[in-house]
Design an enzyme around this catalytic site. Structure first.
Site, PDB file in Angstrom:
ATOM      1  N   HIS A 131      45.925 -67.475  72.458  1.00 23.18           N
ATOM      2  CA  HIS A 131      44.474 -67.316  72.694  1.00 23.18           C
ATOM      3  C   HIS A 131      43.886 -66.242  71.765  1.00 23.18           C
ATOM      4  O   HIS A 131      42.881 -65.638  72.104  1.00 23.18           O
ATOM      5  CB  HIS A 131      44.180 -66.954  74.148  1.00 23.18           C
ATOM      6  CG  HIS A 131      44.922 -67.787  75.139  1.00 23.18           C
ATOM      7  ND1 HIS A 131      44.449 -68.978  75.638  1.00 23.18           N
ATOM      8  CD2 HIS A 131      46.156 -67.612  75.699  1.00 23.18           C
ATOM      9  CE1 HIS A 131      45.338 -69.498  76.481  1.00 23.18           C
ATOM     10  NE2 HIS A 131      46.392 -68.696  76.531  1.00 23.18           N
TER      11      HIS A 131
ATOM     12  N   SER B 117      32.068 -60.408  45.384  1.00 25.30           N
ATOM     13  CA  SER B 117      30.720 -60.818  45.780  1.00 25.30           C
ATOM     14  C   SER B 117      29.751 -60.417  44.677  1.00 25.30           C
ATOM     15  O   SER B 117      29.934 -59.397  44.017  1.00 25.30           O
ATOM     16  CB  SER B 117      30.348 -60.115  47.082  1.00 25.30           C
ATOM     17  OG  SER B 117      28.941 -60.054  47.224  1.00 25.30           O
TER      18      SER B 117
ATOM     19  N   LYS C 180      33.362 -55.956  48.029  1.00 30.37           N
ATOM     20  CA  LYS C 180      34.022 -57.115  48.626  1.00 30.37           C
ATOM     21  C   LYS C 180      35.168 -57.691  47.809  1.00 30.37           C
ATOM     22  O   LYS C 180      35.125 -57.740  46.592  1.00 30.37           O
ATOM     23  CB  LYS C 180      32.996 -58.237  48.837  1.00 30.37           C
ATOM     24  CG  LYS C 180      31.953 -57.891  49.884  1.00 30.37           C
ATOM     25  CD  LYS C 180      32.426 -58.234  51.265  1.00 30.37           C
ATOM     26  CE  LYS C 180      32.286 -59.704  51.448  1.00 30.37           C
ATOM     27  NZ  LYS C 180      32.285 -60.125  52.803  1.00 30.37           N
TER      28      LYS C 180
ATOM     29  N   GLU D  10      40.026 -69.863  52.020  1.00 30.68           N
ATOM     30  CA  GLU D  10      38.841 -70.503  52.598  1.00 30.68           C
ATOM     31  C   GLU D  10      38.610 -71.886  51.995  1.00 30.68           C
ATOM     32  O   GLU D  10      38.254 -72.838  52.689  1.00 30.68           O
ATOM     33  CB  GLU D  10      37.610 -69.633  52.358  1.00 30.68           C
ATOM     34  CG  GLU D  10      37.626 -68.358  53.169  1.00 30.68           C
ATOM     35  CD  GLU D  10      36.508 -67.423  52.731  1.00 30.68           C
ATOM     36  OE1 GLU D  10      35.399 -67.560  53.259  1.00 30.68           O
ATOM     37  OE2 GLU D  10      36.744 -66.573  51.864  1.00 30.68           O
TER      38      GLU D  10
END
Ligand code: ARG
Length: 464
Positions: free
Chosen positions: A159, A280, A286, A293
Site C-alpha cells: 500500500h 528543466s 531540477k 517517465e
C-alpha cells in the site's frame, strides 16, 4: 509522371482515383519487409523449379534479379512507388522491369495473401528472438546490480506504506522474475509464429503440385500450416506478441515507478546518472528521471496497439480482408518500442547509485520490525492473534512516545508482554528481521545470494 500500370489492372477500365491510391498504399510502412519478401520469393521460385513449373534457368534469373534488387534497396538506390501499392508489387514490378517476362512467372501458384502472411511471420520470428535477447540483456544488468546490493536494506512497501525491511538485492531480483516470465512468453509465442502459410495462395490453395515441405525447409519454418483459409486470415500470432509486449511494458512501467519514487526528494534512495536524466528549462535545480517517465509513458502505446489488433481482428469473416493491412503499423510500433525501452533501461541500470544509508534510515522508520516482535512472542508461546494485539498496543504506545520500537526499554516492553526478555532487541534490528526470513524465496541475504547465483546460471544457460 506517367501512371505505372497496376499488376492487377486487367479487369479495370478506369485508372485508380488519386485519393484511393494514397489511401490504400502500404509501401510507406511495409517496405521494411523487403528482406522477408525477397527471401520468401526466392524459396517460392526454387520450389516452382523443383516441381517443373519454372525451368532452372528461369528460377536462377529470378533469384539473381531479386538479389540485385535487395542490394539496390540496401544501397538506398531503390525507388519505392506508392502507385505500386505495397512492398510485394514494388519488388515484383521491378523484377520484371529488370529481367523481362520471366519475372512475370514468379507469382505462379501464390497470392499476396499468403505472401504477406509469410513475410510478417518471418519478420516476427526475428522480432521474437531479438526481444528475448533484449530481455536477457536487461536481466543480466539487474542481476549484476542485485549482487552488489544483497546486504543493502530498504523498507519493503505494501500500500506504499512501510511494511517490512527487505534486501535491495531481493527487490531487484523481483524485477528479474517479471522479465523471466516475459521471455518465456515471447519464446512460447515464437512456436506459433514459426508456421509456414505459403502455399495457401489467395485462400483455397493452388492447382499447381506445390511442394510445401520444400519451401518450409528453405524458409526454416517448423511446419507448413494445416488449413489454407486459416493461413491467410490468422493474425493471432501478432496479438500474442502484442500481448507479451504489453506485459513487458507494464512490467517496465512498474520498475520505472519504483525508480521515479526512489529518485524523488522525499525518498532520495537513488541517484540516476546524469547521462540518463534531463533538466528543466525554467528550474535550474531540477534533474528529472525522464527516461523512466518516458518508458512508463510508452507503455500506453504498446498496450494501445494490443487493443488495436484485437479490434482489427474481431468479427472479421474468413478469410483475408484488407483490414489486415492495418496490422503492420501497430505491430511494428510495438516491436520498435519494446526494443527501445528494453535497451535504454538496460543502459540506465548501471548508472544508478543506490543510497544505502538513506534506504537504511527509511527502513528504521515506520515500525518495520513489528511483525518480528509478534513472531518473537509466538516463539514465547503466545498465540499469533494475541501477539498481533500486544504488538499493536506497543506500536501505539511507541508512536505516542515518538520512539522506534527498539528505543523502548525492556520494562516498557514487558508492560505489554511480560514474557519479553533481553533477547528481544536482536529481533528488533533490521538485520535480525531480514536474516530471519531464511527460506526459499525469502529476503535473508543468504537466500538472496543463492538466488543471484541461480539467476546467473539460468542466464548463462540461455545464452549458450
Ligand atoms: N498490403 C497488403 C497487406 O498488407 C498485402 C495483401 C493484399 N492482398 C489483397 N488481396 N489485396 O495486407
Amino acid at each position: 509522371m506517367t501512371q505505372q500500370k497496376k499488376l492487377w489492372s486487367g479487369r479495370f477500365t478506369e485508372p485508380t482515383n488519386q485519393l484511393v491510391e494514397a489511401f490504400t498504399e502500404s509501401v510507406s510502412f511495409d517496405s521494411r519487409l523487403y528482406r522477408q519478401d525477397i527471401r520468401g520469393s526466392i524459396a517460392h521460385s526454387k520450389m516452382l523449379a523443383k516441381i517443373g513449373v519454372l525451368t532452372d534457368d528461369e528460377a536462377r534469373a529470378i533469384e539473381d534479379g531479386l538479389a540485385r534488387i535487395q542490394n539496390k534497396i540496401e544501397a538506398g538506390e531503390f525507388e519505392w512507388s506508392t502507385e505500386l501499392e505495397d512492398v510485394h508489387m514494388n519488388i515484383e514490378a521491378r523484377l520484371t522491369e529488370d529481367i523481362g517476362d520471366t519475372g512475370k512467372k514468379l507469382h505462379t501458384g501464390r497470392s499476396r495473401n499468403d505472401q504477406v502472411a509469410t513475410d510478417i511471420r518471418l519478420y516476427m520470428r526475428e522480432a521474437c528472438s531479438h526481444t528475448v535477447e533484449c530481455l536477457r540483456a536487461l536481466q543480466a544488468k539487474i542481476v549484476t546490480a542485485a549482487e552488489q546490493e544483497i546486504d543493502t536494506i530498504l523498507p519493503g512497501f505494501t500500500h506504499l506504506q512501510v511494511a517490512q525491511p527487505v534486501s535491495l538485492g531481493h527487490h531487484l531480483l523481483a524485477w528479474y522474475e517479471m522479465l523471466d516470465r516475459d521471455a518465456a512468453r515471447v519464446e512460447d509465442c515464437l512456436k506459433r509464429v514459426n508456421i509456414m502459410p505459403l502455399g495457401a495462395a489467395a485462400l483455397a490453395g493452388t492447382s499447381f503440385p506445390i511442394d510445401r515441405h520444400y519451401t518450409c525447409e528453405l524458409l526454416e519454418f517448423s511446419e507448413p500450416s494445416r488449413n489454407s483459409l486459416d493461413s491467410v486470415s490468422d493474425r493471432d500470432f501478432l496479438i500474442e506478441y502484442a500481448s507479451a509486449a504489453s506485459l513487458i511494458m507494464m512490467h517496465l512501467s512498474r520498475m520505472c515507478e519504483d525508480l521515479i519514487l526512489w529518485a524523488s526528494e522525499n525518498y532520495k534512495f537513488i541517484d540516476i546518472g546524469d547521462a540518463f536524466c534531463t533538466g528543466s528549462s525554467i528550474m535550474p535545480q531540477k534533474k528529472n528521471p525522464d527516461i523512466a517517465e518516458l518508458v512508463r509513458g510508452k507503455s500506453a502505446r504498446v498496450i494501445g496497439n494490443l487493443q488495436s489488433l484485437l479490434v482489427l481482428m474481431k468479427a472479421q469473416p474468413l478469410t483475408y480482408n484488407r483490414d489486415n493491412q492495418e496490422d503492420k503499423p501497430a505491430i511494428f510500433d510495438s516491436v520498435d518500442t519494446v526494443y527501445a525501452c528494453l535497451r535504454v533501461f538496460a543502459e540506465m541500470i548501471p548508472s544508478i547509485k543506490f543510497n544505502r544509508d538513506a534506504m537504511y534510515q527509511a527502513a528504521l522508520k515506520g515500525y518495520a520490525t513489528a511483525t518480528d516482535l509478534a513472531d518473537y512472542l509466538v516463539v514465547k508461546q503466545v498465540p499469533f492473534r494475541d501477539a498481533h494485539e500486544i504488538v499493536g498496543n506497543t506500536v501505539h504506545y511507541a508512536i505516542e512516545q515518538g520512539k522506534p520500537l527498539e528505543a523502548l526499554s525492556l520494562e516498557e516492553l514487558q508492560g505489554f508482554g511480560p514474557m519479553i526478555t533481553q533477547d528481544v532487541f536482536a529481533v528488533l534490528t533490521l538485520e535480525g528481521s531480514v536474516n530471519a526470513r531464511d527460506h526459499i524465496g525469502g529476503t535473508a541475504p543468504r537466500q538472496v545470494k543463492m538466488a543471484v547465483k541461480a539467476a546467473q546460471q539460468h542466464l548463462d544457460e540461455q545464452s549458450s
